[in-house]
Enzyme design. Structure first.
Site, PDB file in Angstrom:
ATOM      1  N   ILE A  58       3.441  -1.401   0.849  1.00 41.02           N
ATOM      2  CA  ILE A  58       4.856  -1.238   1.202  1.00 41.02           C
ATOM      3  C   ILE A  58       5.730  -0.830   0.023  1.00 41.02           C
ATOM      4  O   ILE A  58       6.934  -0.613   0.186  1.00 41.02           O
ATOM      5  CB  ILE A  58       5.406  -2.542   1.816  1.00 41.02           C
ATOM      6  N   THR A  62       6.472   1.786 -11.282  1.00 39.89           N
ATOM      7  CA  THR A  62       5.823   2.178 -12.530  1.00 39.89           C
ATOM      8  C   THR A  62       4.835   1.125 -13.008  1.00 39.89           C
ATOM      9  O   THR A  62       3.771   1.461 -13.536  1.00 39.89           O
ATOM     10  CB  THR A  62       6.886   2.408 -13.619  1.00 39.89           C
ATOM     11  N   ASP A 171      17.292  -4.776 -14.212  1.00 38.79           N
ATOM     12  CA  ASP A 171      16.974  -3.741 -13.222  1.00 38.79           C
ATOM     13  C   ASP A 171      17.594  -4.075 -11.868  1.00 38.79           C
ATOM     14  O   ASP A 171      16.935  -3.983 -10.829  1.00 38.79           O
ATOM     15  CB  ASP A 171      15.460  -3.585 -13.095  1.00 38.79           C
TER      16      ASP A 171
END
Length: 564
Positions: A58, A62, A171
């Site tokens: 799903i 990286t 992030d």
């Protein structure tokens, strides 16, 4: 103007059976690839087969891939689990730090928790609760204003939670903040890039930072020196401690044994200093290990040698103190560039002195478009404020209906795009506050956030429609973008051909519009309060020192009627 290829297949007259065959072929290739990845995962970590039944792949990034699996519970029912397979090259300390973030801070306040962890050799799989969620892009233009408030409120709840533990996520973006619209559940995920603040409570993040600093030091061990012969590489100068540390190879020297008579430390240090060739200097006192001199000659030569060495030691100490002072001066010059600068400071050129300096090392991890100005300018002191900037970019997308809002190919273009919205003068002043000098060839005024968002969302009927891109993609006001760097203009023009644009249609005049079957929810958007844009302004504060915190954001007037 030639129509983008992304839209050529939207017209029924252009469709042919070959298109359907191609789609079926691509789908079969994708499924076979997923099946192969699942088989390889089960082979790499065989214990997974005893616990889970892996259904699908799903997500892929990286540093990891995410799979959907089911676990058979003792009660008889199945539980959906998300399996995150980390790439084998991940640093063990980084993996351990991510696990500690999940176990210590996760499991509550909209922060993803941890259920199990499996390891086989260099393969690590993290098992977490699965939260079914919608794609941010799919629901962006159908969210009501109240849903946007709830979304941002719950994001700040999660950020407050991790910031209390001294975790900088680094992030924060829509794909890392899962949202189940039907169940109104949220989850902040992926701590793979997380770093710790100076007072972090996650012990392993301290080691991650020290490891990163050591890697940065090793990368800067050799730096270039520009001279009349071109660019040369030379090792970085040793520290005072390294210069004073005796080398074991000195003990093999006959000179040391010859000089050393007593047990006092002074003579020992004299003996160590004689063999100076170890430190890269020439030594004219090396002689044969067999001496033919008389005791009187030895005594005379010894006294002379001691006098010479004493003078050398005094000179060496002076040199060391001078080097230490120079090191301090270099650090001062680095922190106070306005006081100690070279000729190119404040100009649009770079001199040979600056080119010979070591590259400044600062964390740059994050997703392009969501990185704060202090990250783009390589500010070494980065705090939880960078997460708040990323949250501000998400809020900007929600209010404007454009995603991704910023899209740049490099850091300078990203900074130019930020200037387009926040102003060049304001950016320069903020950069100066955290020790950076930013130059801009043209002055770009700051835009009014309300006017900008309403224009992009299409609520301002007096403003002409933008031909630069469809709703759901980033675009800029032409009047503002004409003053920006040509890179920003080039990136802006390229956005019209993004693959996500296929969700929208373009009329005969070349303007973008919603398709008729788009379920846009206008509830609440006709009366967005000023508090929303005040909060947005505080989130997009260019100065990290004054940027609003997650705790303060939850107390903002924008959330005044929401329970804490």
């Amino acid at each position: 103007m030639e129509e983008p290829m992304a839209f050529s297949s939207l017209r029924g007259s252009d469709r042919c059976p070959a298109d359907d065959s191609l789609k079926k072929y691509e789908q079969s290739v994708k499924l076979s690839g997923i099946k192969r990845d699942i088989e390889e995962l089960c082979e790499a970590v065989p214990q997974l087969v005893n616990v889970f039944k892996i259904k699908d792949k799903i997500g892929e990034g990286t540093f990891s891939s995410v799979y959907l699996a089911t676990a058979q519970l003792q009660e008889g029912h199945e539980e959906k689990i998300a399996l995150k397979h980390l790439i084998p090259t991940s640093h063990p300390m980084r993996i351990a730090a991510e696990l500690q973030c999940l176990t210590v801070a996760g499991g509550q306040d909209n922060v993803m928790g941890l259920k199990y962890c499996f390891r086989k050799n260099d393969h690590v799989v993290i098992a977490m609760p699965y939260l079914e969620h919608e794609s941010f892009l799919d629901i962006l233009n159908s969210l009501s204003f109240q849903e946007v408030r709830e979304y941002m409120y719950n994001l700040f709840v999660a950020l407050k939670r991790i910031h209390q533990f001294g975790i900088v996520h680094r992030d924060v973006k829509p794909s890392n903040f899962l949202y189940n619209r039907r169940l109104k559940k949220y989850a902040l995920v992926d701590f793979g890039l997380a770093q710790g603040t100076r007072d972090t409570k996650i012990e392993l993040l301290k080691f991650v930072q020290s490891e990163a600093q050591q890697e940065d030091c090793s990368r800067n061990k050799y730096h270039g020196v520009v001279g009349h012969k071109g660019l040369l590489s030379r090792p970085a100068p040793k520290t005072v401690d390294q210069q004073c540390t005796p080398k074991t190879s000195v003990k093999r020297s006959y000179t040391q044994v010859h000089i050393k008579q007593g047990k006092d430390g002074k003579e020992r240090s004299v003996g160590l200093s004689v063999q100076r060739s170890v430190f890269g200097e020439r030594n004219f006192n090396i002689h044969s290990s067999i001496s033919h001199e008389s005791p009187a000659e030895k005594l005379i030569k010894q006294s002379k040698t001691v006098d010479i060495i004493s003078r050398k030691l005094a000179t060496k100490k002076t040199a060391i103190s001078t080097k230490a002072m120079n090191s301090v001066m270099r650090e001062t010059a680095r922190s106070c560039p306005a006081v100690l600068t070279c000729d190119c400071y404040g100009s649009d050129r770079v001199c040979s002195v600056c080119l010979s300096r070591r590259q400044q090392v600062a964390p740059r991890a994050g997703t392009p478009g969501f990185r704060a100005p202090e990250v783009l300018t390589k500010c070494p002191d980065q705090t939880t404020a960078i997460d708040m900037w990323s949250a501000g970019v998400i809020f900007l997308s929600l209010l404007s209906g454009r995603y991704p809002f910023y899209k740049a190919s490099d850091d300078l273009t990203a900074l130019a795009q930020i200037m387009t919205i926040r102003g060049s003068r304001e950016t320069i002043q903020a950069a100066k506050a955290f020790g950076k000098s930013v130059l801009c060839s043209k002055e770009v005024p700051a835009q009014d956030l309300r006017a900008l968002c309403e224009r992009l969302r299409g609520l301002d009927s007096t403003t002409p429609r933008s031909a630069s891109g469809p709703p759901g993609n980033a675009s800029y006001d032409p009047a503002a973008s004409k003053n920006t760097d040509h890179k920003a203009s080039r990136v802006q023009a390229a956005q019209a051909q993004h693959s996500e644009d296929s969700l929208y249609k373009r009329d005969n005049d070349g303007y973008w519009s919603h398709p008729k079957d788009c379920t846009s929810n206008s509830e609440g958007w006709d009366s967005v309060p000023d508090e929303a844009y005040d909060l947005l302004d505080k989130l997009l504060d260019l100065n990290p020192a004054s940027r609003i915190t997650a705790e303060a954001a939850l107390l903002h007037a924008f959330f005044k009627d929401m329970c804490s």
